[in-house]
Scaffold this active site. Structure first.
Site, PDB file in Angstrom:
ATOM      1  N   HIS A  37       0.841  -1.204   0.000  1.00 55.09           N
ATOM      2  CA  HIS A  37       0.000   0.000   0.000  1.00 55.09           C
ATOM      3  C   HIS A  37       0.870   1.244   0.000  1.00 55.09           C
ATOM      4  CE1 HIS A  37       0.448   0.948   4.374  1.00 55.09           C
ATOM      5  NE2 HIS A  37       0.472  -0.366   4.535  1.00 55.09           N
TER       6      HIS A  37
ATOM      7  N   ASP B 174      -0.413   4.465   0.812  1.00 57.98           N
ATOM      8  CA  ASP B 174      -0.798   5.472   1.802  1.00 57.98           C
ATOM      9  C   ASP B 174      -0.037   5.225   3.103  1.00 57.98           C
ATOM     10  OD1 ASP B 174      -2.422   3.049   2.172  1.00 57.98           O
ATOM     11  OD2 ASP B 174      -3.420   4.191   3.758  1.00 57.98           O
TER      12      ASP B 174
ATOM     13  N   ASP C 235       6.669   1.166   6.312  1.00 62.81           N
ATOM     14  CA  ASP C 235       5.265   0.788   6.218  1.00 62.81           C
ATOM     15  C   ASP C 235       4.519   1.774   5.333  1.00 62.81           C
ATOM     16  OD1 ASP C 235       2.757  -0.293   6.668  1.00 62.81           O
ATOM     17  OD2 ASP C 235       2.557   0.547   8.679  1.00 62.81           O
TER      18      ASP C 235
ATOM     19  N   GLU D 118      -5.024   1.590   3.005  1.00 66.22           N
ATOM     20  CA  GLU D 118      -4.876   0.530   4.007  1.00 66.22           C
ATOM     21  C   GLU D 118      -4.852   1.110   5.412  1.00 66.22           C
ATOM     22  OE1 GLU D 118      -3.134  -2.310   6.771  1.00 66.22           O
ATOM     23  OE2 GLU D 118      -2.287  -0.371   6.194  1.00 66.22           O
ATOM     24  N   GLU D 119      -4.162   2.233   5.596  1.00 64.17           N
ATOM     25  CA  GLU D 119      -4.062   2.821   6.930  1.00 64.17           C
ATOM     26  C   GLU D 119      -5.368   3.473   7.370  1.00 64.17           C
ATOM     27  OE1 GLU D 119      -1.711   1.987   8.564  1.00 64.17           O
ATOM     28  OE2 GLU D 119       0.205   2.009   7.512  1.00 64.17           O
TER      29      GLU D 119
ATOM     30  N   HIS E 159       4.095   3.401  12.305  1.00 62.87           N
ATOM     31  CA  HIS E 159       3.019   4.195  12.900  1.00 62.87           C
ATOM     32  C   HIS E 159       3.520   5.168  13.964  1.00 62.87           C
ATOM     33  CE1 HIS E 159      -0.560   1.336  11.750  1.00 62.87           C
ATOM     34  NE2 HIS E 159       0.388   1.338  10.825  1.00 62.87           N
TER      35      HIS E 159
END
Length: 470
Positions: free
Chosen positions: A106, A108, A139, A174-175, A439
Site C-alpha cells: 500500500h 498510503d 510501512d 490501508e491505513e 506508525h
C-alpha cells in the site's frame, strides 16, 4: 503445481542476485522519492498527495517493462456514495503454462503526528546508522519497492523467458481501513486472480532473520460514549453525590483487565499454539518499556501477543488539562481497540465486549456504541507449494532460515482476499524489523533487511517462473 526443473537454475539464481545488488541504489533512490510524498488517506489531509503517490507508483510499474497494462483505479465504498482512494493495478498474463502471482502493498501512510517528536523531518528521507528514516519508509513504501526492485531484477535476467503471470496491486487506503478494498476485489476479480498472493505488509523476526507470517489477530474497534448527566454541574456543589461521566468511564474501563493486566472479558477466545523463545529483555528492547514498568498478562510473552486477545483504549474525548475546570462532566467518549485471537470471529469478539461493558456499567451510566469496525484474523495453511518455495527463497535471500511468525497486529483485508480467491495461497511477508517503529515517530527501514527482502522476493519470482502449472 508440478516440478521445478532447469539445468541452469543455480546459474540463473546467481544472475538474479547479481541484478538485485546492482539495482539496490536505484531502488533506494525511488523509495526516497516516494517517502517525500505525504499520501495520507484521512480526509483532514491533502488528498491530492494520494493522487501524486498513486501516479508515482504507476510510473514505477510502467518503468519495469513487465506489465501489459497499468491503471490507477478507484472503487466505491459500500453503503455510501463515496469512492475509495486511488489504487494502482498492473497486470501481466502468464505464458506457457506458468502460474500467476499477485504482489500487494500500500502507498498510503499513517499521519506523521507531532513533528517535534521526529529527529528529522517525517517526509524528508534521511539515512543514519544503516537505517532510512521517514514516514512510510518501512510501512509500506518499502513493500512497494521490494516488488518493483524484484521485478526489475528478474526481468533483466529472464528477458523473453519471463513467462510468470504477475499482478501488482498497490492500495491507497490501508491505513484508513481499506474501506473500498472488498469492492475493488470484486470489480477487478479477473485481473487480480492468482495462484499465490504476496502481501508485503508484515515484519521479520529481527534485522537478520526473515519471517513468514502464518497467523494474524483480528480486530474489533469501536467508539463508546459514557453519559451520566443531562448537563455539566459544579463539582464542588454536587461532587460526592453525583457520578460524573469520567468517574463512570474510569470505573467501567478498569473492568476490562484483571490485576495482572490480562483481558478479563468473558467470551474473548485464545489460540493454543507454541511460540519461539522470547524473553522480557527482548520485549523491553523492542518496545521501550520503562525501567520499573512490568509487562502485563500471563504465560509466554509471544503467546500473549500472537495468540491471546488484547484491549487498548486508543483515544478519549474529554476536557483537556489546559481547559480543565471544577466541573462534573456529563459525557466522555473513548475509542476501544481490541485485538482478537486468531480463529475467533471479530463479530463474536465485539459481541462479548459489548455485553461485558453493558453488564458492568457503573451507577446506571448510559452507554452508546458507534463506529464499529471489525476485521477477522488469519491462519495460513503452511502445507502449500508456494509456502515451501517462499521459505526456500527467504533462506537463500537472507542467508538464514525463516521463522514462522504470529503477529499481534491485524490485516483485516486478508479475509477479503481469502473469500474472493479461495484457491490462492496467501504469503504474508514484509521488510520491517522490530525497531522499525511503524506508525510511530522516527519510523525507519533497516537497509540490509531491505536488500535481503528484495533478494528473497526476486528468487521467489524466478523460481515460480520455472514452475509448470498442473
Amino acid at each position: 503445481m508440478t516440478t521445478i526443473s532447469s539445468p541452469s537454475s543455480a546459474e540463473q539464481d546467481a544472475s538474479v542476485l547479481e541484478a538485485v545488488a546492482t539495482g539496490i541504489p536505484a531502488a533506494l533512490s525511488d523509495l526516497g522519492a516516494l517517502v517525500r510524498i505525504p499520501g495520507i488517506a484521512w480526509p483532514a489531509f491533502d488528498q491530492t498527495q494520494l493522487e501524486r503517490s498513486a501516479d508515482a507508483v504507476a510510473d514505477l510499474a510502467r518503468g519495469t517493462g513487465v506489465f501489459d497494462e497499468v491503471r490507477v483505479l478507484r472503487a466505491a465504498i459500500p453503503g455510501t456514495d463515496e469512492m475509495g482512494q486511488p489504487a494502482v493495478l498492473a497486470t501481466r498474463k502468464a505464458r506457457n503454462g506458468r502460474p500467476t502471482i499477485l504482489l500487494y502493498a500500500h502507498h498510503d501512510v499513517q499521519p506523521h503526528g507531532d513533528e517535534a517528536l521526529w529527529e528529522t523531518p517525517p517526509f524528508e528521507p534521511t539515512v543514519r546508522d544503516g537505517r532510512l528514516y521517514g514516514r512510510g519508509a518501512a510501512d509500506d513504501k518499502a513493500g512497494i519497492m521490494s516488488h518493483i526492485a524484484s521485478l526489475r531484477a528478474v526481468s533483466e535476467v529472464l528477458g523473453d523467458d519471463f513467462d510468470l503471470g504477475v499482478s501488482l496491486f498497490i492500495e491507497g487506503e490501508e491505513e484508513y481501513g481499506s474501506r473500498s478494498f472488498a469492492q475493488f476485489l470484486s470489480d477487478n476479480a479477473d485481473a487480480l486472480r492468482a495462484d499465490a498472493i504476496v502481501v508485503a505488509d508484515s515484519g521479520n523476526w529481527d534485522q537478520s532473520t526473515p519471517g513468514l507470517t502464518v497467523s494474524l489477530r483480528g480486530n474489533a474497534r469501536f467508539t463508546l460514549k459514557i453519559r451520566t448527566l443531562e448537563h455539566a454541574s459544579h463539582s464542588g456543589m454536587f461532587g460526592g453525590a453525583v457520578p460524573d461521566a469520567m468517574m463512570a468511564a474510569v470505573t467501567l474501563l478498569a473492568t476490562l483487565w484483571d490485576a495482572d493486566g490480562a483481558v478479563a472479558v468473558e467470551g474473548l477466545g485464545a489460540r493454543d499454539a507454541e511460540t519461539p523463545a522470547y524473553g522480557e529483555d527482548t520485549l523491553r528492547d523492542e518496545t521501550g518499556l520503562l525501567p520499573g514498568v512490568s509487562p502485563i498478562g500471563r504465560d509466554e510473552i509471544l503467546s500473549r501477543i500472537w495468540n491471546k486477545p488484547s484491549v487498548t483504549v486508543t483515544g478519549i474525548d474529554a476536557t483537556s488539562v489546559e481547559a480543565a475546570s471544577n466541573t462534573l462532566l456529563p459525557e466522555v467518549s473513548v475509542v476501544i481497540s481490541s485485538r482478537v485471537a486468531p480463529g475467533q470471529r471479530a463479530a463474536d469478539a465485539y459481541a462479548a465486549l459489548e455485553a461485558h461493558l453493558r453488564a458492568h456499567a457503573p451507577f446506571g451510566a448510559e452507554l452508546t456504541f458507534s463506529d464499529v469496525d471489525l476485521g477477522d484474523g488469519f491462519l495460513v495453511d503452511t502445507t502449500g507449494w508456494a509456502v515451501e518455495l517462499t521459505r526456500g527463497a527467504m533462506a537463500d535471500g537472507y542467508g538464514v532460515a525463516p521463522i514462522d511468525l504470529g503477529v499481534g497486529g491485524s490485516i483485516p483485508f486478508i479475509a477479503d482476499l481469502v473469500r474472493e480467491f479461495p484457491g490462492a495461497q496467501i504469503l504474508v511477508t514484509g521488510v520491517e524489523d522490530p525497531h522499525s517503529r511503524a506508525h510511530s515517530p522516527n519510523e525507519s527501514l533497516h537497509l540490509e533487511t531491505f536488500r535481503n527482502a528484495v533478494r528473497a522476493e526476486a528468487l521467489l519470482l524466478a523460481r515460480m517462473n520455472r514452475a509448470a502449472q498442473s
